[in-house]
Design an enzyme around this catalytic site. Structure first.
Site, short mmCIF file in Angstrom:
data_model
loop_
_atom_site.label_atom_id
_atom_site.label_comp_id
_atom_site.label_asym_id
_atom_site.label_seq_id
_atom_site.Cartn_x
_atom_site.Cartn_y
_atom_site.Cartn_z
N CYS A 100 0.34 3.24 3.54
CA CYS A 100 0.45 2.77 4.92
C CYS A 100 1.69 1.52 4.79
O CYS A 100 2.27 1.38 5.84
CB CYS A 100 -0.53 2.38 5.62
SG CYS A 100 -1.03 0.72 5.29
N CYS A 154 0.83 -1.15 0.07
CA CYS A 154 -0.05 -0.02 -0.06
C CYS A 154 0.86 1.27 -0.05
O CYS A 154 1.71 1.29 0.85
CB CYS A 154 -0.93 0.08 1.06
SG CYS A 154 -1.75 1.38 1.49
N ASP A 172 21.22 0.67 -16.11
CA ASP A 172 21.08 -0.53 -15.29
C ASP A 172 20.15 -1.57 -16.10
O ASP A 172 19.12 -1.17 -16.29
CB ASP A 172 20.56 -0.12 -14.02
CG ASP A 172 20.35 -1.03 -12.97
OD1 ASP A 172 20.30 -2.40 -13.44
OD2 ASP A 172 20.16 -1.06 -11.71
N CYS A 175 -6.35 -2.11 0.77
CA CYS A 175 -5.44 -2.18 1.56
C CYS A 175 -6.21 -2.87 2.84
O CYS A 175 -6.96 -2.17 3.32
CB CYS A 175 -4.59 -0.90 2.11
SG CYS A 175 -3.50 -1.20 3.57
N CYS A 233 -5.12 -0.30 6.12
CA CYS A 233 -5.38 1.31 6.29
C CYS A 233 -6.79 1.70 5.62
O CYS A 233 -7.45 2.68 5.61
CB CYS A 233 -4.36 2.11 5.83
SG CYS A 233 -4.06 2.47 4.30
#
Length: 412
Positions: free
Chosen positions: A204, A201, A338, A217, A220
């Site tokens: 949170c 999430c 990368d 979520c 939360c």
């Protein structure tokens, strides 16, 4: 740029003229379009030039990790139904390139602007957009872009309290979290194939639950908002529940999703979905993407894929086996240096396709394909790869600079 009621200052006019001159000199020297260097010079002479040029326009900003160039083009086509449009159609999407584009649109009513994710907040501050389209956020250019949640936080803070109407993808938790700080959001159910950047999430840090197409979520209560627009198969559903057919020359589910978001943006400016979607049919290719070109007596379809989410969408476009596939990967500064992202791509989706590998980082890609248990040949260049491919149309998938190299070589 601005109308008679609000002329550009003498300094701004000088900056525009100087920028155009430098851009023309760069083109004449064969160094590309010149839009970036021209914009840099113009902004040096007048640091407020972008804001001045945007003053007389109804501005739309488009930002995302994938699909922003195509969506910018679709929105521009749709809005031409309502007036002249200026746009950075070639994808120069940082402030210098955007400034250059706007400087070239003296009679425009709308500015439809693609913006690099990292510059969105600043460009939104300068251009006071009427509308901002947020499509998706996923990992990209790992050496220079912060993790996706940090980008989402940058958007969330930068757009907080913005007067713009934000058109946002309800299916991407990172986009929803970023857009939720804005007072005026139109949610679009545009879908999300790539989910590996949104398992926790963003609000949170809890674990996201993903039943079916929904998400929330468990800790939360942050959850998917109810969309007012939606992609449904080959149709766009508008807020009244009407279904409008999507007819595109561009392939794939991702482009239908782009069309759905574009129709929602066009409606903000009073262009009805039917008109917007009909105009989008004009778009055949975007900066060479999806073009089919003839090379060495063969048909090659050129597909751009820059990051794991983009490769996943692209694999869903290609013709079924045994269609030959050429893969090309570079790792220059514009790509991100990368290449560890290659390990996030599911190359088992290419099973059954004859594969040829080219590009600066062909050996990195070869190791990845070996681990994915794919049959492939490493080739020196596109010429050799095409000669080795069995008959039939060839799908060519390349990342950013590899794609530019290919276009130069095959004359597109």
């Amino acid at each position: 740029m601005a109308g008679n009621s609000d002329p550009l200052t003498p300094r701004a006019k000088l900056a525009v003229t100087a920028g155009k001159a430098v851009a023309a000199a760069s083109r004449a020297a064969g160094r590309g379009s010149g839009s970036v260097i021209g914009g840099r010079v113009a902004l040096k002479l007048d640091p407020d030039l972008l804001a001045r040029l945007a003053q007389s326009l109804d501005v739309v900003l488009v930002s995302a990790t994938n699909g922003k160039t195509t969506t910018t083009r679709l929105i521009a086509e749709a809005l031409r139904a309502a007036g002249p449009v200026v746009s950075n159609a070639l994808g120069a999407n940082m402030p210098a390139g955007i400034t250059s584009a706007l400087a070239g649109g003296s009679d425009a009513k709308f500015g439809v602007i693609e913006v690099d994710e990292k510059y969105l907040a600043g460009v939104a501050r300068d251009t006071a957009p009427k509308c901002i389209a947020l499509l998706n956020l996923s990992r990209d250019q790992l050496d220079r872009a912060a993790e996706t949640r940090m980008l989402a936080e940058n958007w969330r803070e930068g757009l907080a309290g913005s007067k713009a109407v934000v058109v946002a993808n309800a299916d991407d938790p990172l986009v929803v979290w970023a857009a939720s700080s804005s007072p005026n959001v139109i949610w679009v159910a545009a879908g999300q194939m790539w989910k590996d950047d949104a398992w926790s999430c963003p609000s949170c840090g809890g674990v996201m639950q993903r039943p079916g197409d929904d998400w929330f979520c468990g800790e939360c209560g942050f959850r998917r908002p109810t969309p007012s627009w939606a992609l449904s198969g080959d149709h766009v559903l508008d807020p009244h529940g009407s279904a409008w057919p999507i007819h595109l020359q561009l392939p794939g589910r991702a482009n239908k999703a782009n069309a759905a978001s574009s129709a929602a943006v066009a409606a903000v400016f009073g262009v009805p979905p039917q008109v917007a979607l009909e105009r989008m049919y004009q778009v055949q290719a975007v900066a060479g993407r999806y073009d089919v070109v003839q090379f060495q007596g063969r048909d090659l379809r050129l597909l751009l894929a820059k990051n794991p989410a983009g490769w996943l969408e692209t694999f869903s476009l290609i013709d079924p086996p045994p269609t030959p596939v050429i893969l090309s990967v570079n790792a220059r500064s514009a790509d991100g240096t990368d290449t560890s992202w290659l390990w996030d791509v599911d190359y088992t989706r290419l099973t059954g396709h004859p594969i040829c590998v080219i590009g600066d980082r062909k050996l990195d890609l070869a190791v990845r394909l070996e681990v994915a248990d794919q049959q492939f040949q490493v080739c020196e260049d596109i010429d050799q790869a095409v000669q080795l491919c069995p008959p039939g149309r060839i799908e060519v998938i390349a990342n950013y600079t590899a794609f530019q190299d290919l276009r130069r070589r095959v004359g597109n």
